[in-house]
Design an enzyme around this catalytic site. Structure first.
Site, mmCIF file in Angstrom:
data_model
loop_
_atom_site.group_PDB
_atom_site.id
_atom_site.type_symbol
_atom_site.label_atom_id
_atom_site.label_comp_id
_atom_site.label_asym_id
_atom_site.label_seq_id
_atom_site.Cartn_x
_atom_site.Cartn_y
_atom_site.Cartn_z
ATOM 1 N N CYS A 108 0.819 -1.230 0.000
ATOM 2 C CA CYS A 108 0.000 0.000 0.000
ATOM 3 C C CYS A 108 0.845 1.268 0.000
ATOM 4 O O CYS A 108 0.351 2.340 -0.340
ATOM 5 C CB CYS A 108 -0.937 0.005 1.192
ATOM 6 S SG CYS A 108 -1.894 -1.499 1.331
ATOM 7 N N HIS B 57 -3.598 6.782 2.415
ATOM 8 C CA HIS B 57 -3.942 5.479 1.846
ATOM 9 C C HIS B 57 -5.329 5.098 2.349
ATOM 10 O O HIS B 57 -5.651 5.263 3.527
ATOM 11 C CB HIS B 57 -2.898 4.440 2.270
ATOM 12 C CG HIS B 57 -3.357 3.034 2.025
ATOM 13 N ND1 HIS B 57 -3.881 2.640 0.812
ATOM 14 C CD2 HIS B 57 -3.402 1.936 2.835
ATOM 15 C CE1 HIS B 57 -4.215 1.357 0.890
ATOM 16 N NE2 HIS B 57 -3.946 0.920 2.103
ATOM 17 N N ASN C 257 -10.275 -0.890 -0.354
ATOM 18 C CA ASN C 257 -8.820 -0.723 -0.225
ATOM 19 C C ASN C 257 -8.161 -1.239 -1.503
ATOM 20 O O ASN C 257 -8.189 -2.440 -1.773
ATOM 21 C CB ASN C 257 -8.345 -1.503 1.009
ATOM 22 C CG ASN C 257 -6.846 -1.415 1.227
ATOM 23 O OD1 ASN C 257 -6.096 -1.027 0.344
ATOM 24 N ND2 ASN C 257 -6.401 -1.798 2.421
HETATM 25 O O1 UT7 Z 1 -3.991 -1.811 3.507
HETATM 26 C C1 UT7 Z 1 -3.114 -2.314 4.468
HETATM 27 C C2 UT7 Z 1 -3.500 -3.669 4.923
HETATM 28 N N1 UT7 Z 1 -4.684 -3.834 5.690
HETATM 29 C C3 UT7 Z 1 -5.305 -2.929 6.487
HETATM 30 O O2 UT7 Z 1 -5.035 -1.769 6.538
HETATM 31 C C4 UT7 Z 1 -6.412 -3.466 7.369
HETATM 32 C C5 UT7 Z 1 -6.447 -2.783 8.713
HETATM 33 N N2 UT7 Z 1 -7.450 -3.394 9.579
HETATM 34 C C6 UT7 Z 1 -8.769 -3.129 9.470
HETATM 35 O O3 UT7 Z 1 -9.197 -2.370 8.613
HETATM 36 C C7 UT7 Z 1 -9.697 -3.778 10.475
HETATM 37 O O4 UT7 Z 1 -8.934 -4.442 11.463
HETATM 38 C C8 UT7 Z 1 -10.709 -4.776 9.849
HETATM 39 C C9 UT7 Z 1 -11.738 -4.045 9.020
HETATM 40 C C10 UT7 Z 1 -9.982 -5.796 8.980
HETATM 41 C C11 UT7 Z 1 -11.463 -5.514 10.952
HETATM 42 O O5 UT7 Z 1 -12.132 -4.583 11.785
HETATM 43 P P1 UT7 Z 1 -11.935 -4.630 13.366
HETATM 44 O O6 UT7 Z 1 -12.807 -3.608 13.944
HETATM 45 O O7 UT7 Z 1 -10.460 -4.520 13.661
HETATM 46 O O8 UT7 Z 1 -12.475 -6.055 13.728
HETATM 47 P P2 UT7 Z 1 -11.711 -7.256 14.441
HETATM 48 O O9 UT7 Z 1 -10.704 -7.881 13.538
HETATM 49 O O10 UT7 Z 1 -11.255 -6.820 15.817
HETATM 50 O O11 UT7 Z 1 -12.881 -8.287 14.627
HETATM 51 C C12 UT7 Z 1 -14.043 -7.976 15.459
HETATM 52 C C13 UT7 Z 1 -15.087 -9.049 15.197
HETATM 53 C C14 UT7 Z 1 -14.522 -10.473 15.226
HETATM 54 O O12 UT7 Z 1 -15.496 -11.322 15.815
HETATM 55 P P3 UT7 Z 1 -15.382 -11.760 17.362
HETATM 56 O O13 UT7 Z 1 -14.065 -12.482 17.443
HETATM 57 O O14 UT7 Z 1 -15.396 -10.492 18.141
HETATM 58 O O15 UT7 Z 1 -16.567 -12.615 17.551
HETATM 59 C C15 UT7 Z 1 -14.381 -10.830 13.778
HETATM 60 O O16 UT7 Z 1 -14.458 -12.212 13.542
HETATM 61 O O17 UT7 Z 1 -15.629 -8.886 13.887
HETATM 62 C C16 UT7 Z 1 -15.590 -10.133 13.205
HETATM 63 N N3 UT7 Z 1 -15.490 -9.882 11.777
HETATM 64 C C17 UT7 Z 1 -16.579 -9.668 11.018
HETATM 65 N N4 UT7 Z 1 -17.889 -9.639 11.317
HETATM 66 C C18 UT7 Z 1 -18.742 -9.389 10.322
HETATM 67 C C19 UT7 Z 1 -14.389 -9.788 10.996
HETATM 68 N N5 UT7 Z 1 -14.731 -9.526 9.723
HETATM 69 C C20 UT7 Z 1 -16.085 -9.457 9.712
HETATM 70 C C21 UT7 Z 1 -17.045 -9.217 8.709
HETATM 71 N N6 UT7 Z 1 -18.350 -9.176 9.054
HETATM 72 N N7 UT7 Z 1 -16.698 -8.989 7.421
#
Ligand code: UT7
Length: 330
Positions: free
Chosen positions: A116, A257, A287
């Site tokens: 990125c 980004h 993204n």
């Molecule tokens: O471009 C450079 C590379 N990548 C990035 O920049 C990504 C940076 N990270 C993010 O944007 C965020 O961490 C995400 C969007 C990927 C995830 O959001 P988050 O608020 O950090 O969620 P989390 O990973 O802490 O997960 C919270 C919950 C989990 O469930 P439990 O364990 O609390 O029951 C996940 O399994 O949300 C769940 N979850 C989802 N639920 C519904 C993860 N993805 C999804 C989904 N729909 N698509």
């Protein structure tokens, strides 16, 4: 104030594939919802390459748009720097394939793998080659077909990524105040596996097993990257402004980004910068990794949101982990 590297954007261009995929597409087969995706990421839809398209086609379209704006032809280019995490082929570089597709001369052409941060890495590189006289007219791109390496069965990544390309043509500036006033870049390789594709490289060549285990798709520790980005992005912007002795008030537009709207909003809030001075297009493209800043910069220029003489800050982070910033007087 004299620019550190006096360069000028003589043309920008971008391209996003026609197919729009709204969040509802994922709710039909994954345990997710439009509400979750919008609240946690800000994404409403993304573009996906057509079956007969791939990164080269996106790069070609964005390059033609940049050339048209610059009033130049492919023969005028004397260096191509192509940032991508999704090259047309593992070998050779997509930059070389683009050189032939566009009909350029036998100019140097190479890819940059900085995920990125790729567009800003490419820009910093372009400025060096211009400064030292190795190039006068550089075509630089961030271009991705990320959906080709995204596991559409993994809700943690499937909803996040999209495809697109952003191109720019930069030349030496005759005005010593235009160009890059300050730039920073870096990497922390100890976190290489925070976002990575396990198979298909020399460590784990593709095999029936790696495909069956879906190891040819990107794996991401989303939360870890999120925390890294939130703590790093605003300080990188503040330090780069400081390097140039420029105040936040003077900045016309921050182009971050586009990884997650919450990361962007958090950086703006910590800086004390209103969102009216921040470029956001993640709602429409998701993204797009190396392409995101190039797409946003082109949109901002075409919409008249920024004009020659304005101060613009680019800031990125991504797999590697890598990061980069550039404060530009357009
Ligand atoms: O471009 C450079 C590379 N990548 C990035 O920049 C990504 C940076 N990270 C993010 O944007 C965020 O961490 C995400 C969007 C990927 C995830 O959001 P988050 O608020 O950090 O969620 P989390 O990973 O802490 O997960 C919270 C919950 C989990 O469930 P439990 O364990 O609390 O029951 C996940 O399994 O949300 C769940 N979850 C989802 N639920 C519904 C993860 N993805 C999804 C989904 N729909 N698509």
């Amino acid at each position: 104030m004299k620019a550190r590297w006096a360069i000028e954007f003589v043309g920008t261009g971008s391209y996003a594939p026609e197919q729009r995929v709204p969040n509802d597409h994922f709710t039909s087969y994954l345990d997710t919802s439009d509400e979750w995706i919008v609240q946690r990421t800000g994404i409403r839809e993304r573009r996906i390459v057509a079956p007969d398209q791939s990164t080269l086609a996106l790069s070609e379209a964005a390059s033609h748009a940049a050339l048209a704006e610059a009033g130049l032809t492919p023969e005028d280019i004397d260096l191509i720097i192509h940032a991508t995490a999704t090259p047309e082929h593992p070998l050779p570089s997509t930059a070389c394939e683009l050189q032939a597709t566009l009909g350029c001369r036998w100019i140097p052409a190479f890819d940059i793998a900085a995920a990125c941060s790729g567009y800003v890495y490419a820009l910093i590189n372009a400025a060096q080659f211009i400064q030292c006289g190795m190039a006068r007219t550089v075509l630089l791109l961030g271009s991705e077909s990320l959906t080709r390496i995204t596991d559409m069965e993994d809700r943690g990544t499937a909803i996040l990524f999209g495809d697109g390309a952003g191109a720019a043509i930069v030349r030496p500036s005759t005005d010593p105040e235009r160009g890059i006033l300050a730039a920073r870049w870096g990497a922390d390789g100890s976190r290489a596996k925070a976002v990575y594709v396990p198979a298909g490289g020399s460590a784990e060549p593709s095999s029936i097993r790696t495909v069956n285990e879906r190891l040819h798709y990107m794996k991401m520790q989303g939360r870890a990257i999120y925390k890294f980005a939130v703590t790093m992005m605003h300080s990188l912007v503040a330090e780069t402004l400081d390097d140039a002795g420029v105040k936040l008030d003077e900045l016309a537009l921050l182009i971050p980004h586009q990884s997650n709207l919450r990361i962007i909003e958090s950086a703006a809030q910590r800086l004390g910068l209103g969102m009216d001075r921040v470029a956001v297009n993640i709602d429409r493209y998701g993204n797009t990794s190396a392409a995101s800043i190039g797409l946003a910069l082109d949109e901002a220029r075409k919409e008249g949101r920024v004009k020659p003489g304005d101060l613009v800050m680019l800031v990125a982070f991504g797999a590697g982990l890598t990061w980069a910033s550039a404060l530009i007087r357009l």
